[in-house]
Motif scaffolding. Sequence first.
Motif, PDB file in Angstrom:
ATOM      1  N   SER A 138      55.974  16.664  41.802  1.00 23.53           N
ATOM      2  CA  SER A 138      56.851  16.451  40.291  1.00 23.53           C
ATOM      3  C   SER A 138      57.290  18.415  39.454  1.00 23.53           C
ATOM      4  O   SER A 138      57.695  18.230  39.072  1.00 23.53           O
ATOM      5  N   VAL A 139      56.485  19.372  40.076  1.00 20.65           N
ATOM      6  CA  VAL A 139      56.812  20.288  39.256  1.00 20.65           C
ATOM      7  C   VAL A 139      58.229  21.375  40.385  1.00 20.65           C
ATOM      8  O   VAL A 139      58.895  22.482  39.270  1.00 20.65           O
ATOM      9  N   GLY A 140      57.565  21.032  40.862  1.00 19.01           N
ATOM     10  CA  GLY A 140      58.497  22.767  42.308  1.00 19.01           C
ATOM     11  C   GLY A 140      58.097  24.173  42.363  1.00 19.01           C
ATOM     12  O   GLY A 140      57.497  24.037  41.116  1.00 19.01           O
ATOM     13  N   GLY A 141      58.178  24.644  43.138  1.00 23.62           N
ATOM     14  CA  GLY A 141      57.977  25.764  43.493  1.00 23.62           C
ATOM     15  C   GLY A 141      58.654  26.603  43.082  1.00 23.62           C
ATOM     16  O   GLY A 141      59.302  27.176  44.569  1.00 23.62           O
ATOM     17  N   SER A 142      58.708  27.187  42.042  1.00 16.48           N
ATOM     18  CA  SER A 142      59.616  28.949  41.722  1.00 16.48           C
ATOM     19  C   SER A 142      58.623  29.793  41.453  1.00 16.48           C
ATOM     20  O   SER A 142      57.159  29.322  40.623  1.00 16.48           O
ATOM     21  N   GLY A 143      58.962  30.266  41.764  1.00 18.19           N
ATOM     22  CA  GLY A 143      57.775  32.084  40.813  1.00 18.19           C
ATOM     23  C   GLY A 143      57.153  32.318  41.735  1.00 18.19           C
ATOM     24  O   GLY A 143      57.815  32.350  43.190  1.00 18.19           O
ATOM     25  N   MET A 144      56.226  33.300  41.734  1.00 17.06           N
ATOM     26  CA  MET A 144      55.369  34.200  42.507  1.00 17.06           C
ATOM     27  C   MET A 144      55.363  33.766  43.880  1.00 17.06           C
ATOM     28  O   MET A 144      54.727  32.901  43.581  1.00 17.06           O
ATOM     29  N   PRO A 145      55.501  34.114  45.475  1.00 20.60           N
ATOM     30  CA  PRO A 145      54.987  33.564  46.751  1.00 20.60           C
ATOM     31  C   PRO A 145      53.163  33.675  46.526  1.00 20.60           C
ATOM     32  O   PRO A 145      53.186  34.520  46.952  1.00 20.60           O
ATOM     33  N   ALA A 146      53.245  33.023  46.131  1.00 19.31           N
ATOM     34  CA  ALA A 146      51.454  32.840  45.685  1.00 19.31           C
ATOM     35  C   ALA A 146      50.292  33.110  47.305  1.00 19.31           C
ATOM     36  O   ALA A 146      49.939  34.467  47.329  1.00 19.31           O
ATOM     37  N   ASP A 147      51.579  33.317  48.230  1.00 16.77           N
ATOM     38  CA  ASP A 147      51.056  33.767  49.646  1.00 16.77           C
ATOM     39  C   ASP A 147      51.457  34.868  50.216  1.00 16.77           C
ATOM     40  O   ASP A 147      50.706  35.540  50.745  1.00 16.77           O
ATOM     41  N   ASP A 148      52.099  35.601  49.213  1.00 11.06           N
ATOM     42  CA  ASP A 148      52.007  36.969  49.448  1.00 11.06           C
ATOM     43  C   ASP A 148      50.692  37.712  48.468  1.00 11.06           C
ATOM     44  O   ASP A 148      51.206  39.389  48.992  1.00 11.06           O
ATOM     45  N   PHE A 149      50.218  37.109  48.286  1.00  8.22           N
ATOM     46  CA  PHE A 149      48.908  37.727  47.586  1.00  8.22           C
ATOM     47  C   PHE A 149      48.051  38.612  48.261  1.00  8.22           C
ATOM     48  O   PHE A 149      47.522  37.283  49.434  1.00  8.22           O
ATOM     49  N   PRO A 150      47.241  39.372  48.660  1.00 10.90           N
ATOM     50  CA  PRO A 150      45.811  40.188  49.984  1.00 10.90           C
ATOM     51  C   PRO A 150      44.936  39.401  49.831  1.00 10.90           C
ATOM     52  O   PRO A 150      44.120  40.530  48.817  1.00 10.90           O
ATOM     53  N   THR A 151      44.798  38.346  49.602  1.00 10.87           N
ATOM     54  CA  THR A 151      43.288  37.333  49.001  1.00 10.87           C
ATOM     55  C   THR A 151      42.410  38.250  49.831  1.00 10.87           C
ATOM     56  O   THR A 151      41.081  38.226  49.410  1.00 10.87           O
ATOM     57  N   ARG A 152      42.268  38.283  51.137  1.00  7.11           N
ATOM     58  CA  ARG A 152      41.536  38.918  52.394  1.00  7.11           C
ATOM     59  C   ARG A 152      40.785  40.519  51.386  1.00  7.11           C
ATOM     60  O   ARG A 152      39.926  40.979  51.355  1.00  7.11           O
ATOM     61  N   ARG A 153      41.989  41.514  51.233  1.00  4.66           N
ATOM     62  CA  ARG A 153      41.582  42.347  50.930  1.00  4.66           C
ATOM     63  C   ARG A 153      41.026  42.267  49.553  1.00  4.66           C
ATOM     64  O   ARG A 153      40.552  43.449  48.933  1.00  4.66           O
ATOM     65  N   ALA A 154      41.162  41.989  48.705  1.00  6.26           N
ATOM     66  CA  ALA A 154      41.224  41.447  47.294  1.00  6.26           C
ATOM     67  C   ALA A 154      39.683  40.899  47.122  1.00  6.26           C
ATOM     68  O   ALA A 154      38.785  41.582  46.559  1.00  6.26           O
ATOM     69  N   ALA A 155      39.152  39.763  48.408  1.00  7.57           N
ATOM     70  CA  ALA A 155      38.358  39.338  48.284  1.00  7.57           C
ATOM     71  C   ALA A 155      36.907  40.386  48.783  1.00  7.57           C
ATOM     72  O   ALA A 155      35.973  40.688  47.935  1.00  7.57           O
ATOM     73  N   THR A 156      37.518  40.907  49.515  1.00  2.08           N
ATOM     74  CA  THR A 156      36.451  42.467  50.247  1.00  2.08           C
ATOM     75  C   THR A 156      36.279  43.457  48.849  1.00  2.08           C
ATOM     76  O   THR A 156      35.310  43.773  48.953  1.00  2.08           O
ATOM     77  N   THR A 157      37.301  44.192  48.634  1.00  3.09           N
ATOM     78  CA  THR A 157      37.560  45.364  48.060  1.00  3.09           C
ATOM     79  C   THR A 157      36.189  45.137  46.698  1.00  3.09           C
ATOM     80  O   THR A 157      35.718  45.402  45.897  1.00  3.09           O
ATOM     81  N   LEU A 158      37.181  43.595  45.912  1.00  3.70           N
ATOM     82  CA  LEU A 158      35.662  43.340  44.671  1.00  3.70           C
ATOM     83  C   LEU A 158      34.430  43.038  44.843  1.00  3.70           C
ATOM     84  O   LEU A 158      33.476  43.514  44.372  1.00  3.70           O
ATOM     85  N   ALA A 159      33.726  42.345  45.848  1.00  2.00           N
ATOM     86  CA  ALA A 159      32.555  42.092  46.615  1.00  2.00           C
ATOM     87  C   ALA A 159      31.918  43.707  46.501  1.00  2.00           C
ATOM     88  O   ALA A 159      30.832  43.864  46.337  1.00  2.00           O
ATOM     89  N   TYR A 160      33.010  44.166  46.702  1.00  8.12           N
ATOM     90  CA  TYR A 160      32.476  45.948  47.100  1.00  8.12           C
ATOM     91  C   TYR A 160      31.935  46.202  46.080  1.00  8.12           C
ATOM     92  O   TYR A 160      31.056  47.161  45.688  1.00  8.12           O
ATOM     93  N   ILE A 161      32.709  46.267  45.243  1.00  5.67           N
ATOM     94  CA  ILE A 161      32.879  46.476  43.616  1.00  5.67           C
ATOM     95  C   ILE A 161      31.614  46.085  42.982  1.00  5.67           C
ATOM     96  O   ILE A 161      30.672  46.887  42.166  1.00  5.67           O
ATOM     97  N   THR A 162      31.291  44.729  42.994  1.00  7.17           N
ATOM     98  CA  THR A 162      30.473  43.206  42.489  1.00  7.17           C
ATOM     99  C   THR A 162      29.381  45.063  42.840  1.00  7.17           C
ATOM    100  O   THR A 162      28.121  44.192  42.064  1.00  7.17           O
ATOM    101  N   ALA A 163      29.479  44.864  44.447  1.00  9.11           N
ATOM    102  CA  ALA A 163      27.517  45.225  44.934  1.00  9.11           C
ATOM    103  C   ALA A 163      27.257  46.664  44.365  1.00  9.11           C
ATOM    104  O   ALA A 163      26.388  46.961  43.943  1.00  9.11           O
ATOM    105  N   THR A 164      28.685  48.078  44.253  1.00  8.36           N
ATOM    106  CA  THR A 164      28.350  49.417  43.953  1.00  8.36           C
ATOM    107  C   THR A 164      28.576  50.061  42.760  1.00  8.36           C
ATOM    108  O   THR A 164      28.100  50.803  42.674  1.00  8.36           O
ATOM    109  N   ASP A 165      29.310  49.552  42.080  1.00 14.06           N
ATOM    110  CA  ASP A 165      29.449  50.147  41.209  1.00 14.06           C
ATOM    111  C   ASP A 165      28.481  50.593  39.820  1.00 14.06           C
ATOM    112  O   ASP A 165      28.251  49.546  40.362  1.00 14.06           O
ATOM    113  N   ALA A 166      28.746  51.513  39.548  1.00 12.67           N
ATOM    114  CA  ALA A 166      28.169  51.795  38.357  1.00 12.67           C
ATOM    115  C   ALA A 166      27.548  51.688  37.266  1.00 12.67           C
ATOM    116  O   ALA A 166      26.844  51.335  36.709  1.00 12.67           O
TER     117      ALA A 166
END
Length: 191
Positions: A138-166
């Motif tokens: 009903s809304v239509g899909g305009s805007g950012m292509p959401a599948d363009d976001f690097p989800t796997r890389r982001a999840a890995t990077t953020l998990a590492y930061i969560t575990a190791t940041d000072a």
Amino acid sequence: MGLADSLIPPLFAIARGSYLPTTLRTSALSLLATIAETADLALLPYAHDIAHAMLDLLQIEGARASVQAQEQQHPVSATTDANFIPISPSAQSPIPSMDNQPTAANPTFPPFRRASLHFLGILVRAYTRRAYASSDSSVGGSGMPADDFPTRRAATTLAYITATDADPVVRVMAGEVGDAVHTLERALVGL
């Protein structure tokens, strides 16, 4: 040339400028986050590059911060020198921070990583909104292509930061943005 074109590239160039004072870089990220909150469509032409660049910044600056924190916890001992005179803790210079070194170009200061995570979180939520909007017929899909976001890389990077940041605040923020990335992943598969 629109207003977004005259604001976003220069602000992002400042955020990426490792030679610039960290306070200025942090402010640029805060302004970009404000733009993303108020007009996420303005980021559309830049979203892919900004997402990857933010992850690059977090990986590089986070690694530097972790190494610096380890060096502060385990300083090199100079007790082998016969002329070594121990310095009392009160006589040592204060730990460098944006408060006592506001013009320093030191990306290991926690506020820079916090601003990076705040901006990345806003960007992830904008992608998530677009993913849900594109799946809603009903809304239509305009805007950012959401599948363009690097989800796997982001999840890995953020998990590492969560575990190791000072910085404990950075660790909590990375965990929260990681949760937002998992929400985006669910939105991309239609859940």
